[in-house]
Enzyme design. Structure first.
Site, PDB file in Angstrom:
ATOM      1  N   HIS A 220       2.397 -38.430 -85.259  1.00 16.24           N
ATOM      2  CA  HIS A 220       1.816 -38.561 -86.599  1.00 16.24           C
ATOM      3  C   HIS A 220       0.532 -39.386 -86.574  1.00 16.24           C
ATOM      4  O   HIS A 220      -0.492 -38.978 -87.142  1.00 16.24           O
ATOM      5  CB  HIS A 220       2.834 -39.198 -87.545  1.00 16.24           C
ATOM      6  CG  HIS A 220       2.362 -39.325 -88.962  1.00 16.24           C
ATOM      7  ND1 HIS A 220       1.524 -40.342 -89.393  1.00 16.24           N
ATOM      8  CD2 HIS A 220       2.606 -38.557 -90.058  1.00 16.24           C
ATOM      9  CE1 HIS A 220       1.282 -40.191 -90.683  1.00 16.24           C
ATOM     10  NE2 HIS A 220       1.924 -39.117 -91.110  1.00 16.24           N
ATOM     11  N   ASP A 221       0.574 -40.540 -85.937  1.00 13.39           N
ATOM     12  CA  ASP A 221      -0.594 -41.417 -85.881  1.00 13.39           C
ATOM     13  C   ASP A 221      -1.385 -41.238 -84.602  1.00 13.39           C
ATOM     14  O   ASP A 221      -2.384 -41.932 -84.386  1.00 13.39           O
ATOM     15  CB  ASP A 221      -0.163 -42.886 -85.979  1.00 13.39           C
ATOM     16  CG  ASP A 221       0.370 -43.263 -87.348  1.00 13.39           C
ATOM     17  OD1 ASP A 221       0.446 -42.385 -88.227  1.00 13.39           O
ATOM     18  OD2 ASP A 221       0.715 -44.447 -87.537  1.00 13.39           O
ATOM     19  N   THR A 222      -0.950 -40.322 -83.745  1.00 18.57           N
ATOM     20  CA  THR A 222      -1.560 -40.182 -82.427  1.00 18.57           C
ATOM     21  C   THR A 222      -1.951 -38.726 -82.175  1.00 18.57           C
ATOM     22  O   THR A 222      -2.875 -38.224 -82.790  1.00 18.57           O
ATOM     23  CB  THR A 222      -0.598 -40.705 -81.346  1.00 18.57           C
ATOM     24  OG1 THR A 222       0.696 -40.099 -81.518  1.00 18.57           O
ATOM     25  CG2 THR A 222      -0.454 -42.227 -81.425  1.00 18.57           C
TER      26      THR A 222
END
Length: 379
Positions: A220-222
């Site tokens: 999600h954040d990567t």
């Protein structure tokens, strides 16, 4: 309760990445079966499971959810490519809407009730889930959520001592339903990865399992590459662990939704596990599936009741073909053509859609893939 020393260890693990996502995956422990202060709360010992209930095809179902990737992007990653050679690639599997949270709650409750946001919501306690159907047959279950601080945690998110928010409630579908999250006994089955490590070592995993990595490890954040590195650390060795992957285990590795909202919502999904026959490994299945197919497949395998929602909608509830072939269940024949659009965010009426509100409705009486009746909660 974590000691000060353990908290400092957790902070040290993430100090390089404090408040910013790291560029490369760093293992929080030597193996996925080890506890780590990074996961926050240590295990409160194992859960107590009912005796195993044999299924028609599999005895354990594990689903692992990753975040926001188009099918071709995931397929191109070397780790995903390696795993694909060990299982059945579902080439026509679709999420049911955007953004994340409605997909998660749909997968356990048979509907997303018009939700088109990732807001903190609570679904009333008289709305049933897969948990009700499993417990009626005595089938044990649990969710394992990386970096959730305590069992049954109700918060919207949790920020580790290193200053990064790894856990979010929107990726924990069962806690959203008050019939689970506000029930102390059921809430104790929403556990973190330290619990998972201990449960595996004690051969105490339940039969139905939902696994949510943290916001870095799920991509999600990567990125898909980062998620692949996490899978290489966490899932790949577990596939060789007979306490996790038995000869009667079915594993679904999937994504919540695709990344490109302007096209239909096709996702990368892969069936793995000891139950996959050798002749079906490194093969593809182009049957049309959705997140509701996880409900239908579980219902079909254990002859469960149904929720009276999209799990009885024969357009979107196909059972995984290799299971249906063994049980004699007839899917609808849809593959890659003439499919419903499943990227129409905010257009579905429901009690969670403030712009097109419809009050909560009772289940619709019908027949699901398990053959049992529609389940109506006592209240």
């Amino acid at each position: 309760m974590l000691t000060k020393y353990a908290l400092l260890l957790g902070a040290a693990w993430g100090s390089v990445a404090a408040r910013q996502p790291p560029k490369a995956f760093t293992a929080p422990a030597a193996a996925p079966t080890d506890q780590s202060p990074f996961y926050v709360g240590y295990s409160n010992d194992t859960i107590t499971n009912t005796p195993y209930v044999p299924g028609k095809v599999f005895d354990r179902f594990i689903q692992i959810w990753l975040e926001n990737a188009d099918f071709v992007t995931a397929l191109a990653d070397p780790v995903f490519e390696h795993l694909t050679a060990q299982g059945i690639l579902l080439t026509s599997d679709y999420a049911v809407t955007h953004p994340s949270e409605p997909n998660y709650i749909a997968s356990v409750g048979g509907d997303f009730f018009g939700l088109a946001s990732d807001d903190l919501i609570r679904i009333p306690s008289n709305v049933s889930t897969i948990v009700d159907l499993l417990e009626l047959k005595g089938i044990s279950w649990s969710s394992y959520l990386e970096n959730m601080p305590t069992d049954g945690y109700q918060g919207y998110s949790y920020t580790n001592p290193d200053g990064y928010t790894y856990y979010v409630r929107k990726h924990n579908p069962l806690v959203v339903y008050d019939s689970v999250g506000m029930n102390a006994t059921r809430g104790a089955r929403l556990r973190n990865f330290n619990d998972f490590a201990v449960d595996v070592d004690n051969d105490a995993l339940p039969q139905w399992i939902f696994i949510t990595p943290n916001l870095l490890d799920d991509g999600h954040d990567t990125s898909v590459t980062y998620a692949g590195s996490w899978l290489n650390y966490w899932l790949v060795p577990l596939l060789e662990n007979p306490k996790f992957n038995t000869p009667r285990t079915l594993i679904l590795l999937t994504f919540d939704e695709n990344e490109t909202y302007t096209v239909n919502n096709r996702i990368f999904s892969l069936l793995l596990g000891g139950v996959i026959p050798e002749n079906l490994r490194n093969t593809t299945d182009d049957t049309f599936y959705t997140h509701y197919s996880t409900l239908s497949t579980v219902q079909n395998n254990w002859s469960l009741d149904n929720l009276g929602r999209q799990d009885i909608n024969q357009t979107v509830n196909n059972v995984f073909a290799f299971v249906a072939d063994k049980t004699g269940y007839q899917n609808n024949g849809l593959t890659t053509h003439n499919l419903p659009l499943l990227n129409m965010t905010g257009t579905y009426p429901g009690p969670l859609n403030p712009n097109d509100y419809v009050s909560w409705k009772p289940p619709t009486n019908g027949t699901g893939a398990g053959g049992g009746p529609t389940y109506y909660p006592p209240n």
